[in-house]
Design a protein around this motif. Structure first.
Motif, PDB file in Angstrom:
ATOM      1  N   GLY A   1      -6.870   5.088 -71.287  1.00  0.00           N
ATOM      2  CA  GLY A   1      -7.399   3.909 -71.079  1.00  0.00           C
ATOM      3  C   GLY A   1      -9.032   4.122 -70.798  1.00  0.00           C
ATOM      4  N   ILE A   2      -9.303   5.186 -70.159  1.00  0.00           N
ATOM      5  CA  ILE A   2     -10.729   5.467 -69.801  1.00  0.00           C
ATOM      6  C   ILE A   2     -11.646   6.083 -71.117  1.00  0.00           C
ATOM      7  CG2 ILE A   2     -12.312   7.224 -68.503  1.00  0.00           C
ATOM      8  CD1 ILE A   2     -10.030   6.987 -66.415  1.00  0.00           C
ATOM      9  N   LEU A   3     -10.816   6.775 -71.928  1.00  0.00           N
ATOM     10  CA  LEU A   3     -11.513   7.247 -73.260  1.00  0.00           C
ATOM     11  C   LEU A   3     -11.529   5.866 -74.217  1.00  0.00           C
ATOM     12  CD1 LEU A   3      -9.258  10.394 -74.268  1.00  0.00           C
ATOM     13  CD2 LEU A   3     -11.459  10.066 -73.116  1.00  0.00           C
ATOM     14  N   ARG A   4     -10.658   4.857 -73.977  1.00  0.00           N
ATOM     15  CA  ARG A   4     -10.861   3.831 -74.744  1.00  0.00           C
ATOM     16  C   ARG A   4     -11.872   2.916 -74.390  1.00  0.00           C
ATOM     17  NH1 ARG A   4      -6.613  -1.521 -74.831  1.00  0.00           N
ATOM     18  NH2 ARG A   4      -7.732  -1.722 -72.675  1.00  0.00           N
ATOM     19  N   ASP A   5     -12.203   3.054 -72.984  1.00  0.00           N
ATOM     20  CA  ASP A   5     -13.517   2.397 -72.321  1.00  0.00           C
ATOM     21  C   ASP A   5     -14.624   2.975 -72.956  1.00  0.00           C
ATOM     22  OD1 ASP A   5     -11.486   0.979 -71.292  1.00  0.00           O
ATOM     23  OD2 ASP A   5     -11.869   1.649 -68.994  1.00  0.00           O
ATOM     24  N   GLY A   6     -14.640   4.069 -73.672  1.00  0.00           N
ATOM     25  CA  GLY A   6     -15.803   4.559 -74.250  1.00  0.00           C
ATOM     26  C   GLY A   6     -16.185   5.813 -73.585  1.00  0.00           C
ATOM     27  N   GLN A   7     -15.451   6.610 -72.800  1.00  0.00           N
ATOM     28  CA  GLN A   7     -15.774   8.043 -72.166  1.00  0.00           C
ATOM     29  C   GLN A   7     -15.585   8.867 -73.278  1.00  0.00           C
ATOM     30  OE1 GLN A   7     -17.397  10.132 -70.918  1.00  0.00           O
ATOM     31  NE2 GLN A   7     -16.902   9.974 -68.875  1.00  0.00           N
ATOM     32  N   LYS A   8     -16.445   9.787 -73.495  1.00  0.00           N
ATOM     33  CA  LYS A   8     -16.081  10.745 -74.684  1.00  0.00           C
ATOM     34  C   LYS A   8     -15.141  11.879 -74.070  1.00  0.00           C
ATOM     35  CE  LYS A   8     -19.650  10.089 -77.596  1.00  0.00           C
ATOM     36  NZ  LYS A   8     -20.110   8.673 -77.104  1.00  0.00           N
TER      37      LYS A   8
ATOM     38  N   LEU B   1      -0.828  14.810 -61.569  1.00  0.00           N
ATOM     39  CA  LEU B   1      -2.070  15.008 -60.504  1.00  0.00           C
ATOM     40  C   LEU B   1      -3.343  15.056 -61.363  1.00  0.00           C
ATOM     41  CD1 LEU B   1      -3.007  15.104 -57.636  1.00  0.00           C
ATOM     42  CD2 LEU B   1      -2.454  17.466 -57.648  1.00  0.00           C
ATOM     43  N   ALA B   2      -2.972  16.248 -62.151  1.00  0.00           N
ATOM     44  CA  ALA B   2      -4.031  16.870 -63.020  1.00  0.00           C
ATOM     45  C   ALA B   2      -4.626  15.481 -64.081  1.00  0.00           C
ATOM     46  CB  ALA B   2      -3.536  17.745 -64.044  1.00  0.00           C
ATOM     47  N   LEU B   3      -3.754  14.629 -64.529  1.00  0.00           N
ATOM     48  CA  LEU B   3      -4.167  13.552 -65.478  1.00  0.00           C
ATOM     49  C   LEU B   3      -5.104  12.494 -64.578  1.00  0.00           C
ATOM     50  CD1 LEU B   3      -0.614  12.894 -67.147  1.00  0.00           C
ATOM     51  CD2 LEU B   3      -2.795  13.351 -68.362  1.00  0.00           C
ATOM     52  N   GLU B   4      -4.395  12.327 -63.578  1.00  0.00           N
ATOM     53  CA  GLU B   4      -5.100  11.346 -62.508  1.00  0.00           C
ATOM     54  C   GLU B   4      -6.667  11.890 -62.161  1.00  0.00           C
ATOM     55  OE1 GLU B   4      -2.291  10.695 -59.504  1.00  0.00           O
ATOM     56  OE2 GLU B   4      -1.115   9.170 -60.611  1.00  0.00           O
ATOM     57  N   THR B   5      -6.621  13.169 -61.614  1.00  0.00           N
ATOM     58  CA  THR B   5      -7.622  13.765 -61.329  1.00  0.00           C
ATOM     59  C   THR B   5      -8.650  13.615 -62.492  1.00  0.00           C
ATOM     60  OG1 THR B   5      -6.644  15.393 -59.885  1.00  0.00           O
ATOM     61  CG2 THR B   5      -8.839  15.857 -60.271  1.00  0.00           C
ATOM     62  N   ASN B   6      -8.538  14.105 -63.523  1.00  0.00           N
ATOM     63  CA  ASN B   6      -9.395  13.976 -64.686  1.00  0.00           C
ATOM     64  C   ASN B   6      -9.622  12.546 -65.044  1.00  0.00           C
ATOM     65  OD1 ASN B   6      -9.812  14.039 -67.966  1.00  0.00           O
ATOM     66  ND2 ASN B   6     -10.273  15.975 -66.929  1.00  0.00           N
ATOM     67  N   ALA B   7      -8.960  11.626 -64.926  1.00  0.00           N
ATOM     68  CA  ALA B   7      -9.063  10.208 -65.103  1.00  0.00           C
ATOM     69  C   ALA B   7     -10.073   9.881 -64.204  1.00  0.00           C
ATOM     70  CB  ALA B   7      -8.023   9.301 -64.677  1.00  0.00           C
TER      71      ALA B   7
ATOM     72  N   GLU C   1     -13.957   8.650 -65.044  1.00  0.00           N
ATOM     73  CA  GLU C   1     -14.234   7.284 -64.809  1.00  0.00           C
ATOM     74  C   GLU C   1     -15.647   7.203 -63.904  1.00  0.00           C
ATOM     75  OE1 GLU C   1     -11.608   3.477 -63.359  1.00  0.00           O
ATOM     76  OE2 GLU C   1     -11.499   5.388 -62.328  1.00  0.00           O
ATOM     77  N   GLU C   2     -15.662   8.317 -63.069  1.00  0.00           N
ATOM     78  CA  GLU C   2     -17.128   8.408 -62.220  1.00  0.00           C
ATOM     79  C   GLU C   2     -18.333   8.707 -63.054  1.00  0.00           C
ATOM     80  OE1 GLU C   2     -14.796  10.120 -58.162  1.00  0.00           O
ATOM     81  OE2 GLU C   2     -16.170  11.524 -59.401  1.00  0.00           O
ATOM     82  N   ALA C   3     -17.871   9.597 -64.324  1.00  0.00           N
ATOM     83  CA  ALA C   3     -18.935   9.949 -65.073  1.00  0.00           C
ATOM     84  C   ALA C   3     -19.447   8.689 -65.943  1.00  0.00           C
ATOM     85  CB  ALA C   3     -18.660  11.022 -65.943  1.00  0.00           C
ATOM     86  N   LEU C   4     -18.402   7.852 -66.166  1.00  0.00           N
ATOM     87  CA  LEU C   4     -18.400   6.733 -67.094  1.00  0.00           C
ATOM     88  C   LEU C   4     -19.565   5.565 -66.560  1.00  0.00           C
ATOM     89  CD1 LEU C   4     -17.946   5.697 -69.886  1.00  0.00           C
ATOM     90  CD2 LEU C   4     -15.793   4.410 -68.779  1.00  0.00           C
TER      91      LEU C   4
END
Lengths: 195, 925
Positions: free
Chosen positions: B70-77, B116-122, B126-129
């Motif tokens: 979803g975060i990628l869909r939001d525009g994050q590279k 956990l890894a997926l959530e951490t990466n998300a 998200e913070e970078a976005l």
């Protein structure tokens, strides 16, 4: 050849029930189609009979068991034709045992009636000398068990016979079709084993 | 519920396969938000159904995956780490789905670490976005995100997922969040049910029924076509057309587009390139090609093998590619297209290509040197399909064991396909795979034998040889085994009635009318399959037919010579032979397949030698090795003359100088007087550069002899006596005669001189091709390099380079830089002077105006001035040969530069190319 009335597959209400409740109805009376070879009579379970048809166009299959006359086209299905007489005969001593499917033999067989049998998930054709009537289980004299094993020990093709019943003061040997196919399948032309 | 679960598993398995390739595409092109939206929808859909079916573990995993996507869909590279993480999650999802399909329940296990890894990466993404957004906006967005995360945590604790509880607000808020960022994005479109699932067995049954309908149509048409029944012809025509349409439609049902399968290889390329530290992309040109789904399943493994090989050995590392002037990202191209009722798949790469010398070196484990020399480049490449053949320097878990390409070939041959290796004209390797469109309809060659019709798969039929009984020049018998001569090859001949009983040959009812007894001429079908070639004797070939193969019942299980049976268009049954089964039946070993036994230095394979059998004037029979016998003539007395008391033979061939050969009898004695005869039979022999002629009375035959191994053959030949076709023959000792002759002439026979290799370095493939042809035509062996890196590699590995032609203007390292590097390397290579470096310039007209050449070069020529290129090459190769005391098979050229130019130009324009042999003969004469 004594082609009497063309036998029909017995269809009764009970057999229809059998289709739907096969596992729950183990005591349904069985029936067998009688065929003869010389003076001997054999029975084939009617449930295995797929069709009865006149033979035409037998194509030899070189290298197969001598009892396999060849291949036939049964409504676009390619099925092997087994010569019952050869199957019961002792093996010939000739190198290639080609007697059963010599062209003249094949030509003589055409228009004779053969049985298409459903054995396992395959269909085979069997050419008996003559096809007779259907015998119901109730008509058998010793329907309970058939002849005891000790009484059958002298038979030459014991391996092909599942049971032997008495019927009309004669013996009726019930063919073990799976054993028949197993015997033919074990044959290896290149090692000449299991003739 | 079970039905629902089945549908869910089937649908999910379909979608999940497409996610991997879509994700890789998205990684390559992050600007395409449609791809990631699609992935999001799929994962979301899986997650939703998980809740419905109480698949808690799968639900938790897909929930975490969905958040990250979803975060990628939001525009994050996407970062490579993110993509890898999602791919891992997809793999885990597949694993769970497979386990459910197998056991009916979710497997026991914990995906906590992955989640956990997926959530951490998300969270990180998200913070970078959102760092620069306004506080109000950020706050408004963070609330649902936090809620979402919290919901996920809550879910993890409660072992339940949000979608399983419609009353939970988190997903709704999350959805609001996405909608806020993409206000124009509407809800996912509802999927229209426009397809149904069918068991494959049902499709096969439909195919069988339609095929049978076609046969019945054919049977019906034949009698009606001949009779004059006008009111039937119209309906029959319509029936025929509709039957054809029906057949095509059912065929199409079995066909599936290749694209999804090819696209799934993207993932493989991506994973392998990451693992190998290389950069690669897969480009697919499928042209909407469709193929039988059974074939799709079968070719997946071969393609995987090829891609692994290409990435491991073919493509260079990014550094090497930059040095070579290439883009740092290697390209694998997969092209699919229809070709004459077949599918052709071309897999090529732009890597380093095939290394012919390495293949040759490796080939020495399998073949004799002379056999290797006789192989063309194309044939050499085909050696790579031999089991155990690998040129890889190391074995990795990816490739290098030499078990890949032979498996590829075997898989393809099983479905009637072929594979060939080619050098990519643009540099790199290229594999061409051809396969049938469908396995349901198989092309068969129908032939007659002993009055009965049989069939064999048509794609494996290589050719035909006409055969008349007792024609010895086609079929020869050696030790009871019959052989057929097919081109240059001698192949074992299978006669079916040696192995199978065929009665008395009388035609069976309704079979062929042409029998062996009616016709003496027969035909030999040349069959090639699984590395085995043999001839199959037939009475007549009855054409080809596309048929539906049917398996034989199990009572034929011990007859592997049959592949099945089929109904021909006229409704007749024919048995179909299996080539491998036939070869096994006849005890034929894979004579031209260099199997592992040879590789492991176990006893060698049989060796078949061919001989010319002739009679001398004393009535004795001699056998002359076929390879040493160059030509056989019938000449009149005008070709002979007396020289120093012995007869010599003078021959002049087209466009070649007249040559004189010493003439001797088969026993080695000089011919002093010619026998009285109108014509004299001459065998022209060749041994190590020396040619001489043997006088014979007549040629008896040609014959082959098979020895158990090369060693046995060698021992047999040492005895100087052979029995060929029951004829006791003396073996013509041509090597001994050549040595004696050379001694008498004051010559020293030498081992064959190496061919001069010219290394041609040019980035322009068209020019390389042109120049190679030109130089090859004039007796040079040219090795091409497309860039500096290839040139450096080749220069280090080739031992007989006599000149290097270098294009000055090349991308990356140019010609000047390359020459400097080669000189430096050459100093380490040996102490002798390096071969001449000849600069190729595009500016042919004003050579004198160009700056002075660096010392590394000895000359500069205009690229397009053919005559000048040839003249300069010839001059400097000759000089180098003299200076380095190397002996090359060179053109007979003058030392006078001016005359040289003229003669070479003349040669180029007017004369046929001189061969190596003609040069040597000329010297002897």
């Amino acid at each position: 050849m004594t082609n009497h009335n063309q036998p029909k597959k017995a269809v009764s209400a009970q057999s229809l029930i059998n289709v739907f409740y096969d596992e729950e109805t183990p005591n349904i009376p069985a029936s067998w189609l009688c065929i003869s070879q010389g003076a001997e009579r054999y029975g084939i379970a009617t449930s295995a009979i797929y069709s009865v048809f006149p033979l035409a166009d037998i194509i030899p299959a070189p290298g197969s068991h001598r009892a396999v006359m060849g291949l036939i086209n049964l409504r676009s299905r390619i099925i092997p034709l087994i010569d019952f007489a050869t199957l019961l005969d002792p093996p010939l001593s000739t190198k290639h045992n080609s007697a059963s499917w010599h062209p003249n033999t094949l030509a003589a067989c055409e228009s004779r009636l053969a049985l298409a049998l459903e054995i396992g998930d395959e269909i085979y054709a069997l050419l008996p000398e003559a096809i007779h009537n259907i015998v119901e289980e109730e008509a058998l004299d010793n329907k309970a068990d058939g002849l005891a094993t000790t009484e059958r020990m002298g038979l030459q093709h014991n391996d092909l016979i599942a049971k032997i019943f008495q019927h009309d003061n004669a013996l009726l040997a019930i063919l073990n079709l799976e054993a028949m196919i197993a015997k033919l399948s074990a044959y290896n032309h290149f090692t000449k084993s299991a003739k | 519920m079970e039905e629902l679960l089945k549908d869910f598993l089937a649908e999910t398995a379909e979608h999940i396969d497409s996610i991997s390739s879509q994700l890789v595409r998205f990684e390559q092109d992050p600007s395409d938000l449609r791809i990631v939206s699609n992935i999001f929808r799929i994962i979301h859909s899986i997650k939703g159904t998980c809740g419905f079916l109480d698949l808690l573990r799968l639900g938790k995993l897909t929930h975490a995956t969905e958040t990250l996507v979803g975060i990628l869909r939001d525009g994050q590279k996407p970062t490579p780490q993110t993509v890898s993480l999602i791919l891992t999650a997809i793999d885990q999802t597949k694993f769970i789905i497979d386990a459910i399909a197998k056991d009916g329940v979710e497997p026991v296990g914990d995906d906590g670490a992955l989640i956990l890894a997926l959530e951490t990466n998300a969270r990180q993404l998200e913070e970078a976005l959102y760092p620069a957004k306004s506080p109000e906006l950020k706050a408004s967005e963070l609330i649902p995100s936090e809620t979402n995360t919290k919901a996920a945590d809550d879910n993890a604790k409660s072992q339940a997922i949000s979608t399983a509880k419609p009353e939970t607000k988190a997903p709704t808020q999350s959805k609001a969040n996405f909608e806020f960022i993409h206000p124009l994005k509407g809800p996912p479109p509802e999927r229209r049910v426009d397809s149904v699932r069918l068991p494959i067995k049902m499709l096969d049954q439909m195919m069988t029924l339609v095929s049978e309908l076609v046969l019945i149509r054919n049977e019906l048409c034949d009698p009606l076509r001949t009779g004059d029944i006008p009111h039937i012809k119209g309906p029959l025509q319509r029936l025929s057309t509709m039957t054809n349409d029906l057949q095509r439609s059912v065929m199409r049902v079995r066909m599936q587009p290749l694209r999804p399968m090819l696209a799934s290889l993207n993932r493989l390329v991506r994973d392998l390139s990451v693992e190998l530290g290389k950069k690669a992309e897969l480009i697919i040109h499928d042209s909407g090609t469709e193929i039988d789904r059974q074939i799709i399943d079968i070719i997946r493994d071969p393609l995987t093998h090829l891609i692994r090989n290409a990435l491991d050995h073919g493509l260079e590392t990014p550094q090497e590619r930059i040095m070579a002037g290439k883009d740092e990202t290697g390209r694998l191209t997969l092209e699919a297209r229809y070709l004459s009722g077949q599918i052709m798949l071309i897999m090529s790469d732009d890597g380093r290509g095939f290394h012919y010398d390495k293949i040759r070196d490796k080939a020495h484990h399998f073949l004799k040197s002379q056999d290797i020399e006789a192989l063309s480049d194309h044939d050499l490449l085909q050696l790579m399909f031999v089991p155990g053949f690998s040129t890889a320097g190391h074995i990795s878990h990816i490739s290098g064991r030499g078990v890949g390409l032979d498996v590829v070939r075997t898989n393809l041959e099983q479905i009637g396909g072929t594979i060939e290796a080619e050098q990519n004209p643009l540099g790199g390797a290229c594999f061409v795979l051809k396969m049938p469109l469908s396995l349901a309809i198989v092309p068969m060659l129908v032939f007659c034998y002993q009055g009965q019709r049989f069939a064999i798969s048509h794609p494996i039929v290589e050719g035909f040889v006409e055969y008349f009984d007792d024609t010895r020049d086609v079929v020869a018998t050696v030790n009871g085994q019959r052989f057929v001569k097919y081109g240059q090859a001698t192949l074992p001949l299978i006669e079916l009635d040696d192995y199978l009983p065929f009665g008395d040959g009388t035609p069976a009812p309704n079979k062929t009318e042409d029998t062996a007894s009616e016709k003496l001429e027969k035909i030999i079908i040349i069959v090639k399959s699984h590395g085995r070639r043999f001839g199959l004797l037939a009475d007549k070939v009855d054409g080809t037919q596309d048929v539906v193969m049917k398996t034989l019942p199990k009572i034929f299980q011990n007859l592997p010579c049959y592949a099945g049976a089929t109904l021909l268009h006229d409704g007749q049954i024919v048995l179909v032979f299996d080539a491998v089964g036939l070869a096994d039946m006849a005890g034929l070993e894979a004579l031209d397949q260099l199997d592992e036994a040879v590789f492991n230095n176990r006893p060698q394979r049989p060796v078949t030698m061919r001989f010319v059998v002739f009679e001398d004037w004393r009535g004795e029979l001699w056998a002359s090795d076929f390879t040493a016998t160059r030509e056989i003539f019938q000449l009149d007395a005008s070709h002979f003359s007396s020289l120093d008391g012995r007869q010599v033979l003078t021959l002049q061939k087209k466009a070649a100088p007249e040559k004189t050969y010493w003439l001797m009898h088969a026993d080695g004695a000089a011919v002093t007087d010619l026998p009285h005869s109108q014509k004299h039979c001459i065998l022209l022999m060749h041994h190590e550069g020396l040619d001489f002629a043997i006088l014979a009375k007549r040629i008896q035959d040609s014959a082959s002899k098979t020895f158990d191994s090369s060693a046995v053959a060698f021992d047999a030949l040492q005895t100087n006596h052979l029995v060929l076709d029951e004829w006791p023959c003396q073996l013509l000792p041509h090597a001994r005669y050549a040595q004696a002759l050379a001694q008498a002439l004051g010559m020293v026979l030498e081992t064959p001189n190496p061919l001069p290799h010219i290394l041609l370095v040019d980035d322009n493939s068209a020019y390389r091709s042109f120049c190679t042809k030109l130089l090859t035509k004039h007796g040079y062996h040219v090795v091409e390099a497309a860039n500096a890196l290839e040139a450096i590699t080749l220069y280090g590995s080739l031992s007989h380079i006599c000149a290097v032609l270098i294009d000055l203007e090349m991308p990356g390292i140019d010609g000047y830089g390359l020459a400097r590097r080669l000189c430096k390397n050459g100093a380490h290579k040996n102490d002798t002077a390096h071969p001449p470096f000849i600069a190729l310039s595009s500016h042919s007209v004003h050579l004198q105006d160009e700056p002075e050449l660096p010392a590394e070069f000895c000359a500069k020529v205009g690229k397009l001035d053919r005559a000048h290129v040839l003249a300069v090459v010839a001059t400097f190769v000759q000089h180098y040969a003299q200076a380095s005391k190397q002996k090359f098979n060179l053109q007979p050229i003058s030392n006078d530069g001016k005359q040289l130019n003229v003669s070479l130009t003349h040669s180029l324009l007017n004369s046929a190319p001189q061969t190596q042999n003609s040069t040597m003969v000329h010297k002897v004469a």
